[in-house]
Design a protein around this motif. Structure first.
Motif, short mmCIF file in Angstrom:
data_model
loop_
_atom_site.label_atom_id
_atom_site.label_comp_id
_atom_site.label_asym_id
_atom_site.label_seq_id
_atom_site.Cartn_x
_atom_site.Cartn_y
_atom_site.Cartn_z
N SER A 235 10.50 21.89 -12.45
CA SER A 235 10.91 21.05 -11.33
C SER A 235 10.54 21.69 -10.00
O SER A 235 10.14 21.00 -9.05
CB SER A 235 12.42 20.79 -11.39
N ARG A 251 12.59 13.51 -3.84
CA ARG A 251 12.83 13.03 -5.19
C ARG A 251 12.83 11.51 -5.19
O ARG A 251 12.96 10.88 -4.13
CB ARG A 251 14.15 13.57 -5.73
N GLU A 252 12.66 10.91 -6.35
CA GLU A 252 12.60 9.46 -6.44
C GLU A 252 13.93 8.85 -6.00
O GLU A 252 14.98 9.20 -6.53
CB GLU A 252 12.28 9.05 -7.88
N ALA A 306 15.08 14.40 -12.45
CA ALA A 306 13.98 13.44 -12.32
C ALA A 306 14.00 12.38 -13.41
O ALA A 306 13.72 11.20 -13.14
CB ALA A 306 12.64 14.18 -12.33
N ARG A 309 16.57 9.53 -12.77
CA ARG A 309 16.13 8.68 -11.66
C ARG A 309 15.02 7.72 -12.10
O ARG A 309 15.04 6.53 -11.77
CB ARG A 309 15.64 9.55 -10.49
#
Length: 534
Positions: A235, A251-252, A306, A309
């Protein structure tokens, strides 16, 4: 009962030998980056030999051991092994200072490979079994811990001029290690140790692992858990790539993320809820329970942020990540118990967080995949309602790693064979835990798997868990469980959450989201041809 356990010195030495032999095979066949492969060999050989000198040699010199082992052929092997170790150091030093293709480099490499293989056969075939028979299993476990600690302190380059004795290695190894690490950092060599140099990865995956290696993680298997949790992660490498290309979002984005706690088996158990944008159906959103990877020892809700998400947005469902307890502070079955408690709570109370209790699936990566199956088994055995789907992403289904991908991917990154033993040692401190049916899923009779929810099983080429995931998919099918097995070549373990930088991860997330959509919205037929009235 498994005789040689994760963490025992004979397992630790075998893991090193198997990993080294895969590096040797790549060098012999011209596969991968020859300079990086050679540096990885030298790095691992240097730490391994120093640990042998400091831990194994003194044991063989103990009077009680000497009386039983130094007579005859065993005694000759001990003496010859010390002479061989000196030759390996000298060959490694030549490889370290020479260039691939140079005659001295190639001759030294050939000699080193031959000597290491011969010594591995003698140690594992005769010396270590004889030592185990002499000192017993408890001492082998103690020696394993000492061996790991010695590797942590060891030099990362060979020092053949140092006297080949335990005392000299202990006295001079510390200063040499400090100098070596400074040398590795300034030369850039440190940035090669943690990459995959096999040449088997697709370009984006290779680039990601090269960035990860440049962050300088040390081998997990030589660290204590607290330090392992502070190491750079994939990450972090993704974040580095996104920053370098100027991504605006760290981040998303999703609509919202919040934590709440329920009563768990060990106290308050935190659940993290990811909610998609503009989704508020009258009956509540479908719910995906997500269980992160990390071998039950490392990993957290933050480092595995991640995947929730991505799946939250792609399927427009609530994703609930479970902050289960970690070993060794909380060994097996603490994490399994936490996941079971969280799943039961959600099956009964998902409406409290805006979810639909009738539309729940469960997903897990690696250790999380193991717990997803174990949870479904326990719910089924208790006669309780089951999740609609299991999503098993390179799941752990066995602690046996002695064939197949446990060998050919022993040198993979970010997960290699020695790390699997390290995780097992910390997560399952008692031998009987390794055979528990919640852990050794591949050992279960096929009929014990009948009645489980349909499954998506995802495996990848460069992963020591590859073959056990594939074998488990086959056993599920044999039990009558509908299975969609998705496999990707040229891809490493832990790729799934890296959709921001890996096209193949984005595609895999889309595949999983499509299967989730089918079970959450049973109005048609899935890509795998499953009936939708689940």
């Amino acid at each position: 009962m498994i005789e040689v356990l994760p963490g025992d010195i004979d397992r630790a030495i075998n893991d090193d030998h198997v990993l080294l032999d895969q590096l040797f095979r790549r060098l012999e066949t011209g596969q991968g980056d020859r300079r990086i492969l050679a540096d990885q060999v030298v790095y691992r050989i240097s730490m391994h030999l120093a640990a042998e000198e400091q831990i194994l040699d003194p044991v063989f010199d103990e009077p009680a051991v000497t009386d039983r082992l130094t007579a005859g052929s065993v005694g000759e092997l001990i003496k010859r092994g010390r002479d061989t170790r000196q030759r390996i150091k000298e060959a490694a030093a030549e490889i370290d200072r020479s260039r691939p293709g140079n005659l001295d480099f190639e001759e030294a490499l050939n000699h080193l490979i031959a000597d290491v293989r011969r010594q591995a056969a003698e140690q594992e075939g005769t010396l270590l079994p004889a030592l185990r028979a002499t000192v017993g299993p408890q001492r082998m476990a103690e020696l394993g811990a000492q061996f790991t600690a010695a590797k942590y302190r060891a030099p990362t380059h060979p020092h053949p001029q140092t006297p080949n004795t335990s005392r000299s290695s202990r006295l001079l190894g510390g200063p040499a290690a400090l100098v070596d690490r400074l040398r590795d950092r300034t030369s850039g060599r440190r940035g090669w140790f943690a990459t995959d140099a096999s040449g088997l990865l697709e370009p984006q995956s290779q680039a990601l692992l090269d960035v990860f290696a440049a962050l300088g993680p040390r081998p997990t298997e030589i660290l204590e858990p607290a330090e392992a949790r502070r190491q750079p992660t994939l990450s972090d490498a993704v974040a580095r790539i996104r920053t370098a290309r100027g991504d605006l979002e760290e981040r998303e984005p999703v609509d919202s993320v919040f934590d709440f706690a329920i009563d768990g088996p060990g106290g308050q158990l935190t659940l993290r809820v990811y909610r998609p944008t503009s989704a508020s159906p009258a009956g509540g959103l479908p719910v995906l329970i997500y269980l992160n990877a990390g071998g039950w020892v490392v990993g957290s809700l933050d480092t595995y942020d991640a995947t929730p998400r991505a799946l939250c947005n792609k399927e427009r469902c609530l994703v609930v990540a479970v902050d289960y307890r970690h070993a060794p502070e909380h060994p097996f079955p603490a994490a399994h118990d936490d996941v079971l408690a969280a799943t039961r709570w959600l099956l009964d109370n998902a409406g409290e967080i805006g979810g639909d209790p009738g539309r729940i699936a469960i997903a897990g990566e690696a250790a999380g995949g193991n717990m997803a199956v174990a949870t479904c088994l326990q719910l089924r055995d208790a006669g309780q309602r089951l999740p609609l789907l299991q999503v098993l992403i390179y799941p752990v289904t066995s602690v046996t790693i002695d064939d197949g991908s446990g060998v050919d991917a022993a040198d993979a990154a970010p997960l290699n064979r020695p790390m699997l033993s390290w995780f097992a040692r910390h997560a399952f401190p008692r031998p009987e835990m390794l055979g528990d049916p919640r852990v050794a899923l591949l050992d279960l009779p096929v009929q014990r798997l009948a009645g489980l929810p349909p499954a998506v099983v995802l495996t990848v080429e460069r992963d020591p868990l590859r073959d056990q995931g594939q074998a488990f998919a086959q056993r599920l099918r044999a039990a009558g469980v509908p299975v969609e097995h998705i496999h990707y070549d040229g891809v490493p373990h832990e790729f799934f959450g890296m959709g921001a930088v890996l096209d193949v991860a984005e595609a895999a997330q889309d595949r999983v989201a499509a299967e989730l959509h089918t079970v959450f919205n049973p109005s048609g037929q899935s890509s795998s041809g499953w009936p939708t009235g689940l």
